[in-house]
Design a protein around this motif. Structure first.
Motif, PDB file in Angstrom:
ATOM      1  N   ALA A 117       2.440  10.293  13.282  1.00 20.02           N
ATOM      2  CA  ALA A 117       1.589  11.167  12.483  1.00 20.02           C
ATOM      3  C   ALA A 117       2.117  11.304  11.059  1.00 20.02           C
ATOM      4  O   ALA A 117       1.362  11.220  10.081  1.00 20.02           O
ATOM      5  CB  ALA A 117       1.486  12.539  13.150  1.00 20.02           C
ATOM      6  N   ALA A 118       3.430  11.508  10.933  1.00 17.61           N
ATOM      7  CA  ALA A 118       4.031  11.701   9.612  1.00 17.61           C
ATOM      8  C   ALA A 118       3.913  10.450   8.752  1.00 17.61           C
ATOM      9  O   ALA A 118       3.593  10.530   7.550  1.00 17.61           O
ATOM     10  CB  ALA A 118       5.500  12.100   9.765  1.00 17.61           C
ATOM     11  N   ALA A 119       4.187   9.291   9.319  1.00 21.32           N
ATOM     12  CA  ALA A 119       4.091   8.051   8.548  1.00 21.32           C
ATOM     13  C   ALA A 119       2.668   7.817   8.066  1.00 21.32           C
ATOM     14  O   ALA A 119       2.443   7.362   6.933  1.00 21.32           O
ATOM     15  CB  ALA A 119       4.574   6.874   9.389  1.00 21.32           C
ATOM     16  N   ALA A 120       1.693   8.148   8.907  1.00 25.88           N
ATOM     17  CA  ALA A 120       0.296   7.949   8.529  1.00 25.88           C
ATOM     18  C   ALA A 120      -0.116   8.870   7.387  1.00 25.88           C
ATOM     19  O   ALA A 120      -0.728   8.435   6.404  1.00 25.88           O
ATOM     20  CB  ALA A 120      -0.606   8.171   9.743  1.00 25.88           C
ATOM     21  N   VAL A 121       0.212  10.160   7.498  1.00 32.85           N
ATOM     22  CA  VAL A 121      -0.189  11.082   6.424  1.00 32.85           C
ATOM     23  C   VAL A 121       0.634  10.821   5.163  1.00 32.85           C
ATOM     24  O   VAL A 121       0.150  11.049   4.043  1.00 32.85           O
ATOM     25  CB  VAL A 121      -0.064  12.557   6.873  1.00 32.85           C
ATOM     26  N   GLY A 122       1.868  10.308   5.318  1.00 31.08           N
ATOM     27  CA  GLY A 122       2.654   9.935   4.148  1.00 31.08           C
ATOM     28  C   GLY A 122       2.033   8.771   3.409  1.00 31.08           C
ATOM     29  O   GLY A 122       1.967   8.763   2.171  1.00 31.08           O
ATOM     30  N   LEU A 123       1.560   7.757   4.163  1.00 34.20           N
ATOM     31  CA  LEU A 123       0.886   6.627   3.520  1.00 34.20           C
ATOM     32  C   LEU A 123      -0.412   7.077   2.862  1.00 34.20           C
ATOM     33  O   LEU A 123      -0.732   6.639   1.744  1.00 34.20           O
ATOM     34  CB  LEU A 123       0.607   5.534   4.557  1.00 34.20           C
ATOM     35  N   LYS A 124      -1.143   7.942   3.520  1.00 34.27           N
ATOM     36  CA  LYS A 124      -2.386   8.472   2.919  1.00 34.27           C
ATOM     37  C   LYS A 124      -2.097   9.167   1.598  1.00 34.27           C
ATOM     38  O   LYS A 124      -2.801   8.953   0.597  1.00 34.27           O
ATOM     39  CB  LYS A 124      -3.055   9.445   3.891  1.00 34.27           C
ATOM     40  N   ALA A 125      -1.059   9.996   1.553  1.00 31.78           N
ATOM     41  CA  ALA A 125      -0.703  10.690   0.316  1.00 31.78           C
ATOM     42  C   ALA A 125      -0.343   9.708  -0.789  1.00 31.78           C
ATOM     43  O   ALA A 125      -0.634   9.932  -1.967  1.00 31.78           O
ATOM     44  CB  ALA A 125       0.469  11.646   0.570  1.00 31.78           C
ATOM     45  N   ALA A 126       0.283   8.586  -0.398  1.00 35.63           N
ATOM     46  CA  ALA A 126       0.684   7.592  -1.384  1.00 35.63           C
ATOM     47  C   ALA A 126      -0.496   6.804  -1.942  1.00 35.63           C
ATOM     48  O   ALA A 126      -0.455   6.342  -3.081  1.00 35.63           O
ATOM     49  CB  ALA A 126       1.689   6.629  -0.762  1.00 35.63           C
ATOM     50  N   LEU A 127      -1.571   6.677  -1.152  1.00 35.14           N
ATOM     51  CA  LEU A 127      -2.669   5.789  -1.541  1.00 35.14           C
ATOM     52  C   LEU A 127      -3.926   6.496  -2.018  1.00 35.14           C
ATOM     53  O   LEU A 127      -4.757   5.871  -2.694  1.00 35.14           O
ATOM     54  CB  LEU A 127      -3.054   4.900  -0.346  1.00 35.14           C
ATOM     55  N   GLU A 128      -4.080   7.777  -1.716  1.00 38.27           N
ATOM     56  CA  GLU A 128      -5.409   8.383  -1.880  1.00 38.27           C
ATOM     57  C   GLU A 128      -5.899   8.459  -3.314  1.00 38.27           C
ATOM     58  O   GLU A 128      -7.104   8.530  -3.548  1.00 38.27           O
ATOM     59  CB  GLU A 128      -5.453   9.753  -1.218  1.00 38.27           C
ATOM     60  N   ASN A 129      -5.012   8.433  -4.292  1.00 41.14           N
ATOM     61  CA  ASN A 129      -5.461   8.469  -5.685  1.00 41.14           C
ATOM     62  C   ASN A 129      -5.334   7.122  -6.390  1.00 41.14           C
ATOM     63  O   ASN A 129      -5.450   7.036  -7.612  1.00 41.14           O
ATOM     64  CB  ASN A 129      -4.662   9.529  -6.453  1.00 41.14           C
ATOM     65  N   GLN A 130      -5.099   6.056  -5.606  1.00 40.53           N
ATOM     66  CA  GLN A 130      -4.943   4.725  -6.190  1.00 40.53           C
ATOM     67  C   GLN A 130      -6.297   4.046  -6.343  1.00 40.53           C
ATOM     68  O   GLN A 130      -7.151   4.132  -5.465  1.00 40.53           O
ATOM     69  CB  GLN A 130      -4.027   3.868  -5.312  1.00 40.53           C
ATOM     70  N   THR A 131      -6.460   3.354  -7.440  1.00 36.34           N
ATOM     71  CA  THR A 131      -7.725   2.651  -7.706  1.00 36.34           C
ATOM     72  C   THR A 131      -7.525   1.158  -7.934  1.00 36.34           C
ATOM     73  O   THR A 131      -8.497   0.446  -8.144  1.00 36.34           O
ATOM     74  CB  THR A 131      -8.410   3.252  -8.947  1.00 36.34           C
ATOM     75  N   GLU A 132      -6.280   0.699  -7.903  1.00 36.20           N
ATOM     76  CA  GLU A 132      -6.006  -0.700  -8.226  1.00 36.20           C
ATOM     77  C   GLU A 132      -5.253  -1.423  -7.108  1.00 36.20           C
ATOM     78  O   GLU A 132      -4.431  -2.301  -7.361  1.00 36.20           O
ATOM     79  CB  GLU A 132      -5.192  -0.793  -9.526  1.00 36.20           C
ATOM     80  N   LEU A 133      -5.524  -1.082  -5.883  1.00 39.98           N
ATOM     81  CA  LEU A 133      -4.893  -1.789  -4.771  1.00 39.98           C
ATOM     82  C   LEU A 133      -5.500  -3.190  -4.648  1.00 39.98           C
ATOM     83  O   LEU A 133      -6.677  -3.388  -4.956  1.00 39.98           O
ATOM     84  CB  LEU A 133      -5.095  -1.018  -3.472  1.00 39.98           C
ATOM     85  N   PRO A 134      -4.709  -4.168  -4.194  1.00 40.10           N
ATOM     86  CA  PRO A 134      -5.225  -5.544  -4.105  1.00 40.10           C
ATOM     87  C   PRO A 134      -6.412  -5.690  -3.158  1.00 40.10           C
ATOM     88  O   PRO A 134      -7.270  -6.545  -3.359  1.00 40.10           O
ATOM     89  CB  PRO A 134      -4.011  -6.326  -3.579  1.00 40.10           C
ATOM     90  N   VAL A 135      -6.428  -4.864  -2.095  1.00 39.19           N
ATOM     91  CA  VAL A 135      -7.507  -4.919  -1.108  1.00 39.19           C
ATOM     92  C   VAL A 135      -7.870  -3.494  -0.706  1.00 39.19           C
ATOM     93  O   VAL A 135      -7.061  -2.571  -0.861  1.00 39.19           O
ATOM     94  CB  VAL A 135      -7.092  -5.709   0.150  1.00 39.19           C
ATOM     95  N   PRO A 136      -9.078  -3.290  -0.201  1.00 45.32           N
ATOM     96  CA  PRO A 136      -9.402  -1.966   0.343  1.00 45.32           C
ATOM     97  C   PRO A 136      -8.504  -1.671   1.549  1.00 45.32           C
ATOM     98  O   PRO A 136      -8.253  -2.555   2.370  1.00 45.32           O
ATOM     99  CB  PRO A 136     -10.874  -2.102   0.780  1.00 45.32           C
ATOM    100  N   VAL A 137      -8.029  -0.434   1.632  1.00 42.15           N
ATOM    101  CA  VAL A 137      -7.082  -0.073   2.683  1.00 42.15           C
ATOM    102  C   VAL A 137      -7.647   1.066   3.530  1.00 42.15           C
ATOM    103  O   VAL A 137      -8.177   2.052   3.008  1.00 42.15           O
ATOM    104  CB  VAL A 137      -5.721   0.340   2.091  1.00 42.15           C
TER     105      VAL A 137
END
Length: 410
Positions: A117-137
């Motif tokens: 659970a923690a790893a998942a919400v940690g990754l979400k926090a890291a990605l949720e405001n990103q607009t330039e990721l190489p692929v949709p995640v």
């Protein structure tokens, strides 16, 4: 990787770590609640409901309770970023939460649930405001019940729960940190002998002794062990040996576990074991029935790229990795997952030298001092996921490792 990419990853990782630190008490409460209410395989109703509530409190997660199994769940977030029409990269995290009979969470599955659970919400926090990721995640969390006995992940595989997942992460508590433990295959064999009852004193010659068959089978297996390879294992018990001493037993039952490093080895060992069981039947005149009542747990396929990334991230967080073990006789249904999806299943220290499946380990799994190590592991998993998500070359290496590992099994 370009410097700008490394800087972006570092910022994302810091955001995820900061989020987990801010929510550490909530995460501890989650695992402590599961630890305080131990439930056996397939009956994890409280743990299921608790995890469903945990993800449902954030409306950005789409949560499905009782997902394909009565005590499994699925929580999904995204997809975000990437180009229009690009294939989605679905990153999976797994939570286990079943306990052991009599001694509760002596394998620390409450901490596995917390890490997932923690790893998942940690990754979400890291990605949720990103607009330039190489692929949709996209992020998917699967609650996978019944690891200790019924092979819940195997049932979920068969039900299609992993069909759209591209990468999978989880971690298991142990006595030391390791990016990879070579868990081995396990198959259960149930052996039943059918004879004929008779009075053991008055006319024993009228009987066909099923207990003799069981004792011979057990002895045959004991003799067989001398000829087994060093990393093969077979162990078992006589579950039913008869009714009364003055009755020739008409029915006996044995249960054995067979363990090998590779699937091809299991076929050889199984053939040898079956020969032992059938020989006992022939020698005593009994009928024999041999079945495998539970799913076979596969060995875990290694992924060198994910293991290297996890170690690098773990060391940055202060994790010490002793010399990696070359053998380990435990088994897990994550092995079956590793054959269909690239993944990683590291082990982590929880501030105890106690061994898993003991009362001392149950106490350690519920202790507050385990939290530092548990959340540190979750952070390392999140950081590893960020690395792969942000770098297409790393994703390609992960997939190449996966294909190579499967080829080596043949």
């Amino acid at each position: 990787r370009p410097l700008i990419s490394q800087q972006r990853e570092a910022h994302q990782c810091f955001t995820g770590i900061r989020f987990l630190y801010a929510h550490k008490d909530e995460l501890h409460s989650l695992s402590r609640d599961i630890w305080s209410n131990p439930e056996l395989a397939g009956n994890e109703k409280h743990a299921h409901d608790r995890l469903v509530r945990f993800f449902s409190q954030d409306q950005t997660w789409t949560v499905q309770s009782h997902y394909k199994l009565p005590t499994a769940f699925k929580a999904s977030w995204g997809p975000v970023s990437g180009g229009v029409g690009d294939p989605v990269l679905n990153v999976g995290f797994l939570c286990e939460y079943d306990a052991l009979p009599g001694i509760g969470h002596a394998c620390g599955h409450n901490l596995i649930a917390e890490v997932g659970a923690a790893a998942a919400v940690g990754l979400k926090a890291a990605l949720e405001n990103q607009t330039e990721l190489p692929v949709p995640v996209k992020i998917t969390v699967l609650g996978t019940p019944a690891e200790e006995e019924l092979g819940g992940k195997i049932e979920l595989i068969n039900a299609g729960a992993f069909a759209d997942i591209d990468l999978v992460f989880m971690a298991h508590p142990a006595q030391q940190d390791a990016s990879f433990h070579p868990c081995i295959i396990i198959e259960e064999m149930l052996v039943k002998y059918y004879g004929k009852a008779s009075h053991a004193a008055a006319y024993p010659w009228e009987g066909v002794n099923a207990l003799d068959a069981a004792v011979l089978a057990y002895s045959n297996i004991s003799v067989l062990r001398q000829q087994l390879k060093p990393d093969w294992r077979i162990h078992g018990i006589i579950k039913h040996g008869g009714e009364k001493p003055n009755i020739i037993p008409a029915y006996t039952e044995l249960e054995f576990y067979l363990r090998t490093p590779l699937l091809k080895d299991l076929c050889d060992l199984k053939a040898k074991a079956e020969a032992c069981f059938r020989a006992a039947a022939g020698a005593t005149g009994c009928q024999v029935e041999i079945t495998s009542p539970t799913p076979t747990y596969y060995n875990i396929l290694p992924n060198a790229t994910l293991a290297s990334l996890y170690e690098s991230n773990g060391k940055a967080l202060g994790i010490h990795f002793p010399e990696q073990p070359t053998s380990f006789c435990g088994s897990t249904d994550f092995g079956n997952v590793s054959f269909i999806v690239p993944g990683i299943h590291p082990f982590f220290y929880i501030c105890t030298d106690a061994l898993n499946h003991t009362e001392e380990y149950t106490e350690a799994a519920g202790a507050e001092k385990a939290q530092l190590y548990t959340l540190r592991t979750a952070k390392a998993l999140s950081m590893t996921a960020v690395d792969v998500v942000c770098c297409p070359d790393l994703l390609k290496k992960v997939r190449d490792d996966f294909r190579l590992a499967k080829l080596k099994q043949k």
